[in-house]
Scaffold this motif. Structure first.
Motif, PDB file in Angstrom:
ATOM      1  N   VAL A   1      27.501  56.031   0.786  1.00 39.43           N
ATOM      2  CA  VAL A   1      26.265  55.257   0.932  1.00 39.43           C
ATOM      3  C   VAL A   1      25.978  54.498  -0.366  1.00 39.43           C
ATOM      4  CG1 VAL A   1      23.758  55.402   1.253  1.00 39.43           C
ATOM      5  CG2 VAL A   1      25.281  56.727   2.725  1.00 39.43           C
ATOM      6  N   LEU A   2      26.176  55.141  -1.505  1.00 39.19           N
ATOM      7  CA  LEU A   2      25.952  54.496  -2.796  1.00 39.19           C
ATOM      8  C   LEU A   2      26.858  53.274  -2.973  1.00 39.19           C
ATOM      9  CD1 LEU A   2      24.475  54.587  -5.529  1.00 39.19           C
ATOM     10  CD2 LEU A   2      26.368  55.981  -6.369  1.00 39.19           C
ATOM     11  N   VAL A   3      28.121  53.407  -2.618  1.00 43.87           N
ATOM     12  CA  VAL A   3      29.058  52.284  -2.732  1.00 43.87           C
ATOM     13  C   VAL A   3      28.609  51.131  -1.829  1.00 43.87           C
ATOM     14  CG1 VAL A   3      31.437  51.547  -2.227  1.00 43.87           C
ATOM     15  CG2 VAL A   3      31.019  53.683  -3.480  1.00 43.87           C
ATOM     16  N   VAL A   4      28.171  51.451  -0.615  1.00 48.09           N
ATOM     17  CA  VAL A   4      27.690  50.419   0.307  1.00 48.09           C
ATOM     18  C   VAL A   4      26.447  49.734  -0.263  1.00 48.09           C
ATOM     19  CG1 VAL A   4      26.657  50.030   2.593  1.00 48.09           C
ATOM     20  CG2 VAL A   4      28.701  51.457   2.365  1.00 48.09           C
ATOM     21  N   ILE A   5      25.531  50.533  -0.829  1.00 49.09           N
ATOM     22  CA  ILE A   5      24.310  49.965  -1.411  1.00 49.09           C
ATOM     23  C   ILE A   5      24.658  49.027  -2.561  1.00 49.09           C
ATOM     24  CG2 ILE A   5      22.201  50.465  -2.712  1.00 49.09           C
ATOM     25  CD1 ILE A   5      22.081  53.149  -1.239  1.00 49.09           C
ATOM     26  N   VAL A   6      25.523  49.471  -3.459  1.00 48.93           N
ATOM     27  CA  VAL A   6      25.900  48.641  -4.609  1.00 48.93           C
ATOM     28  C   VAL A   6      26.529  47.331  -4.135  1.00 48.93           C
ATOM     29  CG1 VAL A   6      27.460  48.482  -6.592  1.00 48.93           C
ATOM     30  CG2 VAL A   6      26.090  50.541  -6.255  1.00 48.93           C
ATOM     31  N   GLY A   7      27.418  47.405  -3.163  1.00 49.73           N
ATOM     32  CA  GLY A   7      28.038  46.194  -2.633  1.00 49.73           C
ATOM     33  C   GLY A   7      27.026  45.263  -1.984  1.00 49.73           C
ATOM     34  N   ALA A   8      26.132  45.830  -1.196  1.00 51.16           N
ATOM     35  CA  ALA A   8      25.117  45.017  -0.522  1.00 51.16           C
ATOM     36  C   ALA A   8      24.144  44.411  -1.526  1.00 51.16           C
ATOM     37  CB  ALA A   8      24.358  45.858   0.502  1.00 51.16           C
ATOM     38  N   MET A   9      23.723  45.196  -2.500  1.00 57.01           N
ATOM     39  CA  MET A   9      22.785  44.685  -3.494  1.00 57.01           C
ATOM     40  C   MET A   9      23.426  43.562  -4.294  1.00 57.01           C
ATOM     41  SD  MET A   9      20.065  46.287  -2.892  1.00 57.01           S
ATOM     42  CE  MET A   9      19.001  45.975  -4.248  1.00 57.01           C
ATOM     43  N   TYR A  10      24.688  43.721  -4.620  1.00 58.55           N
ATOM     44  CA  TYR A  10      25.367  42.643  -5.347  1.00 58.55           C
ATOM     45  C   TYR A  10      25.425  41.395  -4.470  1.00 58.55           C
ATOM     46  CZ  TYR A  10      28.550  39.973  -8.147  1.00 58.55           C
ATOM     47  OH  TYR A  10      29.096  38.971  -8.896  1.00 58.55           O
ATOM     48  N   GLY A  11      25.851  41.563  -3.246  1.00 64.67           N
ATOM     49  CA  GLY A  11      25.993  40.426  -2.354  1.00 64.67           C
ATOM     50  C   GLY A  11      24.689  39.725  -2.031  1.00 64.67           C
TER      51      GLY A  11
END
Length: 169
Positions: free
Chosen positions: A92-102
């Motif tokens: 979930v953390l990896v998904v959040i970081v990717g989404a927040m960056y994008g």
């Protein structure tokens, strides 16, 4: 070296770093909502710069949060005890970081350039930020991308906290 006596300290540091991370992140989030109501270019530029100054603290606290969490997970045996909640929280953390960056980082960089404000990367590369037209700026400010980023970030944080506290599987 037996780190078991330090487990409580790792958890404490992890939780304190999480609070510091949220505080640093809150600056950018507050700026995001202020940007939506502002039309003066000079004030918009100040807001974007203000948000940019909090990014260093955000990254430092994130690294401390991550390191302390990993150490607590290792010392507590959470990675190898057959429960999957910690692994799910990491995904979930990896998904959040990717989404927040994008969603967020891209939006802020585009907005900075549209306001004629150079990012540190622009300065290093010798790029000059050209101010956008009023119409282009209005479109950027009305974009739903940052709102989706905020929703994903808040929901993702809630899921990570739920996983950590409830340890459902």
């Amino acid at each position: 070296m037996d780190l078991a006596p330090y487990y409580g300290w790792f958890v404490l540091i992890h939780v304190l770093a999480a609070f510091a991370f949220i505080a640093a992140h809150g600056i950018s989030m507050g700026v995001f909502f202020a940007l939506r109501r502002e039309t003066d270019r000079a004030k918009l530029a100040v807001l974007v710069e203000h948000s940019g100054r909090s990014i260093g603290a955000l990254y430092i606290t994130f690294l401390i949060l991550l390191a302390a969490g990993i150490l607590a997970g290792i010392v507590g045996g959470w990675f190898t005890n057959g429960q999957l909640w910690l692994w799910a929280a990491i995904v979930v953390l990896v998904v959040i970081v990717g989404a927040m960056y994008g969603f967020m980082t891209t939006s802020y960089v585009t907005l900075r350039r549209a306001l004629g404000v150079q990012s540190p990367q622009d300065i290093k590369k010798g790029l000059v930020a050209e101010p956008a037209s009023d119409e282009e700026l209005a479109i950027l400010l009305a974009s739903p991308r940052p709102t989706w980023g905020a929703i994903i970030g808040i929901a993702g944080l809630a899921v990570v906290i739920w996983l950590m506290e409830m340890k459902p599987f």
